[in-house]
Design a protein around this motif. Structure first.
Motif, PDB file in Angstrom:
ATOM      1  N   UNK A   1       0.715  -1.268   0.046  1.00 22.50           N
ATOM      2  CA  UNK A   1      -0.060  -0.121  -0.078  1.00 22.50           C
ATOM      3  C   UNK A   1       0.840   1.311   0.076  1.00 22.50           C
ATOM      4  N   UNK A   2       1.751   1.222   0.744  1.00 21.51           N
ATOM      5  CA  UNK A   2       2.559   2.386   0.981  1.00 21.51           C
ATOM      6  C   UNK A   2       3.200   2.802  -0.656  1.00 21.51           C
ATOM      7  N   UNK A  26      10.051   2.053  -5.360  1.00 17.11           N
ATOM      8  CA  UNK A  26      10.786   2.525  -4.065  1.00 17.11           C
ATOM      9  C   UNK A  26      11.502   4.052  -4.463  1.00 17.11           C
ATOM     10  N   UNK A  27      12.230   3.790  -5.625  1.00 12.87           N
ATOM     11  CA  UNK A  27      12.782   4.903  -6.004  1.00 12.87           C
ATOM     12  C   UNK A  27      12.116   6.117  -6.122  1.00 12.87           C
ATOM     13  N   UNK A  76       7.382  11.680   4.594  1.00 13.02           N
ATOM     14  CA  UNK A  76       6.216  11.622   4.033  1.00 13.02           C
ATOM     15  C   UNK A  76       5.283  11.212   4.977  1.00 13.02           C
ATOM     16  N   UNK A  77       4.114  11.399   4.776  1.00 14.17           N
ATOM     17  CA  UNK A  77       2.889  10.987   5.767  1.00 14.17           C
ATOM     18  C   UNK A  77       1.984  10.021   5.115  1.00 14.17           C
ATOM     19  N   UNK A  78       1.738   8.939   5.840  1.00 15.47           N
ATOM     20  CA  UNK A  78       1.155   7.870   5.057  1.00 15.47           C
ATOM     21  C   UNK A  78       0.327   7.240   6.388  1.00 15.47           C
ATOM     22  N   UNK A  82      11.229   4.192   5.850  1.00 16.66           N
ATOM     23  CA  UNK A  82      10.786   3.654   4.700  1.00 16.66           C
ATOM     24  C   UNK A  82      11.520   2.508   4.196  1.00 16.66           C
ATOM     25  N   UNK A  83      12.960   2.632   4.282  1.00 23.09           N
ATOM     26  CA  UNK A  83      13.953   1.456   3.793  1.00 23.09           C
ATOM     27  C   UNK A  83      13.529   0.194   4.785  1.00 23.09           C
ATOM     28  N   UNK A  84      13.256   0.364   5.883  1.00 18.15           N
ATOM     29  CA  UNK A  84      13.114  -0.635   6.704  1.00 18.15           C
ATOM     30  C   UNK A  84      11.369  -1.326   6.425  1.00 18.15           C
ATOM     31  N   UNK A  85      10.798  -0.764   5.832  1.00 18.18           N
ATOM     32  CA  UNK A  85       9.248  -1.207   5.629  1.00 18.18           C
ATOM     33  C   UNK A  85       9.349  -1.924   4.430  1.00 18.18           C
TER      34      UNK A  85
END
Length: 72
Positions: free
Chosen positions: A8-9, A24-25, A39-41, A51-54
């Motif tokens: 979803x992200x 991702x990029x 960013x807000x999600x 983000x990278x961990x997710x």
């Protein structure tokens, strides 16, 4: 801690490696170009490290399939 589905992200509709890397990029660029560095999600602030961990979860095909099943 809020659960965030990486599919979803990244707003993925296809789940091949090329599409995932491209998404991702795109999101990383969005984070880096933001004024505040995140960013807000789903009302959660996500910085580059988070983000990278997710998204790391999508490197494992079994986890990718699991996240896909959660969406259904």
């Amino acid at each position: 801690m809020t659960f965030i589905n990486p599919i979803q992200l990244l707003n993925l509709e296809e789940y091949d490696i090329h599409t995932i890397k491209k998404a991702k990029k795109r999101k990383l660029a969005e984070i880096e170009l933001s004024d505040n560095g995140f960013i807000v999600f789903q009302n959660v602030q996500i910085d580059k490290s988070s983000f990278l961990n997710i998204c790391e979860q999508l490197d494992d095909i079994e986890k990718l399939n699991g996240y896909h099943k959660l969406l259904k």
